[in-house]
Design an enzyme around this catalytic site. Structure first.
Site, PDB file in Angstrom:
ATOM      1  CD  GLU A  73     104.469  -6.853  34.405  1.00  0.00           C
ATOM      2  OE1 GLU A  73     104.352  -7.038  33.180  1.00  0.00           O
ATOM      3  OE2 GLU A  73     104.992  -5.844  34.895  1.00  0.00           O
ATOM      4  CE1 TYR A 119      88.604   0.098  10.372  1.00  0.00           C
ATOM      5  CE2 TYR A 119      89.376  -1.781  11.641  1.00  0.00           C
ATOM      6  CZ  TYR A 119      88.592  -1.265  10.629  1.00  0.00           C
ATOM      7  OH  TYR A 119      87.790  -2.091   9.891  1.00  0.00           O
TER       8      TYR A 119
HETATM    9  P1  13P Z   1     107.351 -11.254  32.507  1.00  0.00           P
HETATM   10  O1  13P Z   1     108.544 -11.793  31.721  1.00  0.00           O
HETATM   11  O2  13P Z   1     107.387 -11.712  33.951  1.00  0.00           O
HETATM   12  O3  13P Z   1     106.061 -11.575  31.815  1.00  0.00           O
HETATM   13  O4  13P Z   1     107.506  -9.667  32.518  1.00  0.00           O
HETATM   14  C1  13P Z   1     107.710  -9.023  31.279  1.00  0.00           C
HETATM   15  C2  13P Z   1     107.218  -7.622  31.290  1.00  0.00           C
HETATM   16  O5  13P Z   1     106.739  -7.168  30.271  1.00  0.00           O
HETATM   17  C3  13P Z   1     107.324  -6.799  32.500  1.00  0.00           C
HETATM   18  O6  13P Z   1     106.609  -5.604  32.360  1.00  0.00           O
END
Ligand code: 13P
Length: 210
Positions: A73, A119
């Site tokens: 991502e 906050y």
């Molecule tokens: P990654 O392990 O590729 O970072 O993906 C984890 C995740 O949170 C997918 O939404």
């Protein structure tokens, strides 16, 4: 801060989030802007067991240059760094209560969580747009996040989880924690006539804390 200090900071913050239940398994990913590019958590890594020497290093064009293969991502992080000038860190979690909110129908698409506490407004801001559902890792999400992030420091990915930025990595982590707390309060108070901060109180917080 030297690069190894930044690597250790990321690993320490990620470990703290994991230990306190903000992420489970290999969910979530975290990045930080560096003078010569970015550091991001490797794909399929557990936030509780990161090795500072194996974090993925990306160049200024988000190309992988060293370390383990990066999160699938990267584009989600790139969407924030390219949409806003003031971003030093980005945190994506599947934290329970914020993710619960992303599964609710009929929410305000720009401001699904009302201003219950100062906050939340100070760290997250007045806008928290909901980005429609995409499969995790689907790069088509990038444009939607990029557009939403122009006017927001955080977004909620429908049926997936939050993505939060900050001026520094530490700011981004604090904002992600405040978002989770606000989501918890929102879910706890659903069905109750809770007193919200007034528009004038929200204006005052934004004017004072940005
Ligand atoms: P990654 O392990 O590729 O970072 O993906 C984890 C995740 O949170 C997918 O939404």
């Amino acid at each position: 801060m030297t690069e190894i200090e930044t690597r250790r900071l990321l690993v320490g913050l990620a470990g703290s989030l994991f230990t306190r239940g903000y992420s489970v398994g290999s969910a979530g990913n975290i990045s930080v802007r560096m003078p010569d590019g970015y550091l991001i958590t490797p794909t399929n890594s557990c936030l509780g067991r990161l090795d500072p020497t194996r974090l993925s290093k990306l160049d200024v064009d988000f190309r992988h240059v060293s370390g383990d293969p990066p999160s699938k991502e990267v584009f989600m992080h790139r969407a924030f760094y390219t949409s806003r000038k003031d971003v030093g860190g980005v945190v994506h979690l599947h934290s329970t209560m914020a993710t619960a909110v992303t599964c609710l129908p009929d929410l305000d698409p720009i401001n699904p969580i009302p201003p219950l506490t100062p906050y939340f407004v100070m760290r997250v801001g007045r806008r928290l747009p909901i980005v429609p559902y995409y499969r995790p890792g689907n790069p088509q999400m990038e444009e939607a996040i990029h557009n939403a992030a122009r006017n927001a420091r955080a977004v909620l990915l429908a049926n997936h989880g939050p993505v939060v930025c900050g001026k520094t990595l530490t700011d981004a982590v604090y904002a992600a924690e405040e978002l989770e707390e606000a989501a918890k309060l929102f879910i706890t108070l659903r069905g109750v006539e809770a007193r919200l901060l007034s528009p004038a109180q929200v204006d005052d917080l934004v004017a004072t804390f940005g």
